[in-house]
Design a protein around this motif. Structure first.
Motif, PDB file in Angstrom:
ATOM      1  N   THR A  99       1.384  -1.342   0.047  1.00 54.70           N
ATOM      2  CA  THR A  99      -0.036   0.326  -0.145  1.00 54.70           C
ATOM      3  C   THR A  99       1.151   1.230   0.244  1.00 54.70           C
ATOM      4  O   THR A  99       0.048   2.291  -0.438  1.00 54.70           O
ATOM      5  CB  THR A  99      -0.769  -0.131   1.397  1.00 54.70           C
ATOM      6  N   LEU A 100       2.212   1.578   0.182  1.00 58.20           N
ATOM      7  CA  LEU A 100       3.152   2.476  -0.109  1.00 58.20           C
ATOM      8  C   LEU A 100       3.173   2.905  -1.371  1.00 58.20           C
ATOM      9  O   LEU A 100       2.643   2.385  -2.658  1.00 58.20           O
ATOM     10  CB  LEU A 100       4.671   2.240   0.324  1.00 58.20           C
ATOM     11  N   THR A 101       2.934   3.942  -2.038  1.00 60.90           N
ATOM     12  CA  THR A 101       3.100   5.372  -2.981  1.00 60.90           C
ATOM     13  C   THR A 101       4.146   5.735  -2.970  1.00 60.90           C
ATOM     14  O   THR A 101       4.227   6.616  -1.880  1.00 60.90           O
ATOM     15  CB  THR A 101       2.098   5.184  -2.770  1.00 60.90           C
ATOM     16  N   SER A 105       7.664   2.338   5.106  1.00 60.21           N
ATOM     17  CA  SER A 105       6.925   1.495   6.143  1.00 60.21           C
ATOM     18  C   SER A 105       7.570   1.907   7.044  1.00 60.21           C
ATOM     19  O   SER A 105       8.753   1.759   7.810  1.00 60.21           O
ATOM     20  CB  SER A 105       6.534  -0.472   5.716  1.00 60.21           C
ATOM     21  N   THR A 130      10.193  -0.156   0.936  1.00 59.41           N
ATOM     22  CA  THR A 130       9.837   0.853  -0.008  1.00 59.41           C
ATOM     23  C   THR A 130       8.585   0.698  -1.185  1.00 59.41           C
ATOM     24  O   THR A 130       8.249  -0.413  -1.960  1.00 59.41           O
ATOM     25  CB  THR A 130      10.789   1.858  -0.510  1.00 59.41           C
ATOM     26  N   PRO A 131       7.983   1.818  -1.639  1.00 57.26           N
ATOM     27  CA  PRO A 131       7.379   1.361  -2.883  1.00 57.26           C
ATOM     28  C   PRO A 131       8.968  -0.272  -3.920  1.00 57.26           C
ATOM     29  O   PRO A 131       7.792  -0.743  -4.585  1.00 57.26           O
ATOM     30  CB  PRO A 131       7.262   2.271  -3.250  1.00 57.26           C
ATOM     31  N   TRP A 132       9.678   0.330  -3.452  1.00 55.45           N
ATOM     32  CA  TRP A 132      10.587  -0.380  -4.154  1.00 55.45           C
ATOM     33  C   TRP A 132      10.605  -2.203  -4.280  1.00 55.45           C
ATOM     34  O   TRP A 132      10.559  -2.933  -5.615  1.00 55.45           O
ATOM     35  CB  TRP A 132      11.812  -0.153  -4.648  1.00 55.45           C
ATOM     36  N   ALA A 170       7.230  -3.757  -4.177  1.00 57.54           N
ATOM     37  CA  ALA A 170       5.980  -4.089  -4.444  1.00 57.54           C
ATOM     38  C   ALA A 170       5.938  -5.014  -5.714  1.00 57.54           C
ATOM     39  O   ALA A 170       6.504  -5.998  -5.498  1.00 57.54           O
ATOM     40  CB  ALA A 170       5.242  -2.888  -5.046  1.00 57.54           C
ATOM     41  N   ASN A 224      -2.993  -1.088  -4.540  1.00 59.59           N
ATOM     42  CA  ASN A 224      -1.959  -1.038  -5.091  1.00 59.59           C
ATOM     43  C   ASN A 224      -2.444  -0.939  -7.074  1.00 59.59           C
ATOM     44  O   ASN A 224      -1.701  -0.065  -7.516  1.00 59.59           O
ATOM     45  CB  ASN A 224      -1.185  -2.594  -5.766  1.00 59.59           C
ATOM     46  N   LYS A 247      -3.354   3.135  -6.712  1.00 60.63           N
ATOM     47  CA  LYS A 247      -1.998   3.803  -6.715  1.00 60.63           C
ATOM     48  C   LYS A 247      -0.770   3.438  -7.679  1.00 60.63           C
ATOM     49  O   LYS A 247      -0.190   4.436  -7.239  1.00 60.63           O
ATOM     50  CB  LYS A 247      -2.167   3.835  -4.503  1.00 60.63           C
ATOM     51  N   MET A 248      -0.762   2.015  -8.139  1.00 63.59           N
ATOM     52  CA  MET A 248       0.557   1.890  -8.782  1.00 63.59           C
ATOM     53  C   MET A 248       0.550   3.471  -9.696  1.00 63.59           C
ATOM     54  O   MET A 248       0.009   3.790 -10.325  1.00 63.59           O
ATOM     55  CB  MET A 248       0.205   1.057  -9.260  1.00 63.59           C
TER      56      MET A 248
END
Length: 594
Positions: A38-40, A46, A51-53, A55, A89, A92-93
């Motif tokens: 759920t990170l963007t 978090s 991190t988003p990397w 995902a 995801n 927001k992706m």
């Protein structure tokens, strides 16, 4: 080196380590997986330091886990909120980009654009994980499957809105799986897990119908054509035993759906927008033309790309769209009736079924589907005026509809609805002849005579001399309401025979050569059979050695099929008496559709 380049370098250098870490964490800490998904934003982090990397690594590992959706790892992930996180995801992706290794030469702008087109849409991977989990889930559904369905229902509006507003690369020719994933998820939930997803689809804010229609419009083969059509058809052809799963019945008894006519505009919306966000919205006529062109394109795909089941769905989808659009979107029926390429595809589908080496039930269904639709269209097209009628008959003629009706006659002639359908089509041709353009009249004239069709119909009708008033009585029963036009009867086979003869007479009155397809004047020799009235040719070559086999039996082996059949008809006095005795059947306008 800027922060983004540094992040790219770290991502590339630590791929193997990160993949191993998340492979382990998927089993041991499902909630951490959910938080990371759920990170963007590049700088987000978090409480766990993820991190988003991360995902992309998580999604790749989830792809393997989802293949065992009956396993404990998948169940724990679902219970931790995985489906909601994947939907988040999707929404927001950001855009998927080409990652450049700083240690290699930078590609040109053109090369980057080419590579960008080959990338999957940013929302595809999380949806692919959900789809894989549904494909491999337990049936009948258990608690895990119901939790998946419930979480999907909560987030589905935002998911379809993202896919609708940002098609990304999903409309590229190679993106078959991307065009299929939404339909596959919807179809699997509705048919195998929870039909109450219908309630979500009925919400006017939901974009499922628009997305599936657009994906169908840009389909390139079996998977995307079939899956998107399979989602749309149950809502267009409501109550059909072919498309409505039995599991829907209890739910629909408590929650009736809006009519197909009400739902149709939400489907049409999917064809109204160009894939480029900057392009203008298609107007009404352009939208109708786009739908017809898409159907024609799909029906023209090679046999290796579409099964007979795919063809059945394609014909049924365009049939259902045209039928329901009569008042809600009248531009669509007009465009369909006039389209030569569409009817060429429809006729090709019927011919493929008729000529199948090993005939199956689905072949019969395709033949009856095309026959019944053409019969219905023959009535409805009258409302569109003489010009549209003319274009429809020209399209039917050049597509070879009469040829395929002849080729497939043995499939349907003994079915009441089949005989009635043929009569309705032939009747429309007879009624329209005085109003046809010269171009269409010439094309239609080239389709007659049809002695092989006459011979087949004669055999189907059989000997009626035992009861010469049989057909008149059948007509009277229908007129009085004592009998339905659809009741079992030999009436329609006889009616078709009569109409073929009438069409031949009407189209042959111009003094044209009697050989089908020859437009020259009939200034040559007549048929050699004394009892054959009015059959003349332009030349001896066209007559093709027209020696009556009754006089020279050995000549029959050298003659073409049309002549072999013609001499049987022209020598048959009983056939002529049948035609002379029964002409009231031509007044068919008062009877219902097939």
């Amino acid at each position: 080196m800027n922060s983004e380049s540094l992040a790219v370098q770290n991502f590339l250098s630590g791929r193997a380590e990160r993949s191993g870490k998340w492979k382990s964490l998927l089993k041991s800490d499902p909630r951490r997986v959910v938080r990371a998904l759920t990170l963007t934003g590049f700088s987000a982090e978090s409480i766990d330091g993820d991190t988003p990397w991360d995902a992309q690594h998580i999604l790749l590992e989830l792809e393997d886990v989802s293949k065992n959706a009956k396993g404990e790892v998948w169940k724990r992930l679902v219970n931790a909120g995985l489906i909601g996180a994947l939907c988040d995801n999707v929404v927001k992706m950001g855009q998927v980009g080409v990652m450049h290794d700083p240690s290699t030469p930078r590609p040109s702008k053109e090369e980057l654009q080419r590579l960008q087109k080959q990338l999957p849409s940013p929302w595809y991977y999380p949806l692919a994980v959900i789809c894989s989990g549904l494909d491999n889930c337990a049936t009948p559904p258990g608690a895990t499957e119901m939790r998946v369905a419930e979480d999907l229902k909560k987030h589905w509006h935002s998911v379809t809105e993202r896919v609708w507003s940002d098609p990304s690369n999903s409309l590229e020719a190679r993106a078959t799986f991307e065009r299929s994933v939404v339909a596959q998820i919807v179809g699997r939930v509705l048919t195998a897990i929870d039909p109450s997803l219908i309630e979500v689809l009925m919400d006017k804010k939901d974009r499922t119908f628009a997305v599936c229609m657009r994906n169908w419009l840009y389909s390139e083969g079996h998977m995307d054509c079939y899956l998107n059509a399979s989602v749309l058809l149950p809502f267009l052809d409501q109550g059909s035993p072919f498309y409505t799963p039995p599991s829907w019945k209890p739910y629909l008894e408590r929650h009736p759906m809006p009519s197909a006519e009400v739902l149709l505009p939400r489907m049409i919306e999917g064809a109204s927008r160009h894939p480029e966000a900057s392009a203008k919205k298609r107007n009404t006529e352009q939208t109708a033309a786009a739908i017809v062109a898409a159907s024609a394109k799909h029906l023209a795909l090679p046999e290796t790309a579409l099964t007979i089941l795919d063809l059945s769905l394609e014909v049924d989808l365009v049939r259902a769209l045209v039928d329901q659009a009569k008042t809600a979107f009248p531009a669509l029926p007009r465009a369909a009736y006039k389209s030569e390429s569409l009817w060429e595809g429809v006729v090709r589908a019927m011919r493929r079924a008729a000529l199948a080496k090993k005939r199956k039930e689905k072949d019969y269904e395709v033949i009856m589907l095309v026959l019944s639709w053409c019969a219905k269209v023959s009535k409805r097209v009258q409302e569109e005026g003489a010009k549209t009628v003319d274009k429809l008959i020209y399209a039917w003629t050049t597509a070879g509809l009469l040829d395929v009706l002849e080729e497939s006659l043995d499939f349907y002639v003994d079915q009441t609805s089949g005989g009635l359908g043929l009569v309705m089509i032939l009747h429309e041709l007879i009624e329209s002849i005085p109003k046809l353009s010269a171009k269409t009249t010439t094309a239609l004239r080239a389709q007659f005579p049809r002695p092989h069709l006459v011979t087949q119909l004669k055999q189907a009708v059989g000997n009626v001399d035992d009861d010469p008033l049989f057909y008149q009585r059948e007509i009277m029963k229908i007129d009085s309401g004592e009998q339905s036009p659809a009741a079992p009867s030999g009436l329609w086979k006889h009616g078709a025979l009569e109409m073929v003869e009438s069409l031949t007479a009407l189209l042959g009155s111009s003094g044209q050569c009697a050989r089908r397809g020859c437009a020259k004047p009939a200034t040559g020799p007549p048929c050699h059979v004394e009892r054959c009235e009015g059959t003349r040719y332009c030349s001896t070559a066209c007559m093709e050695g027209c020696v009556c086999p009754l006089r020279d039996p050995s000549s029959r082996l050298t003659l073409n099929r049309d002549w072999n059949q013609h001499w049987e008809v022209c020598c048959d006095g009983d056939y002529k008496r049948i035609i002379e005795r029964n002409n009231a059947i031509l007044d068919m306008n008062r009877y219902g559709t097939v």
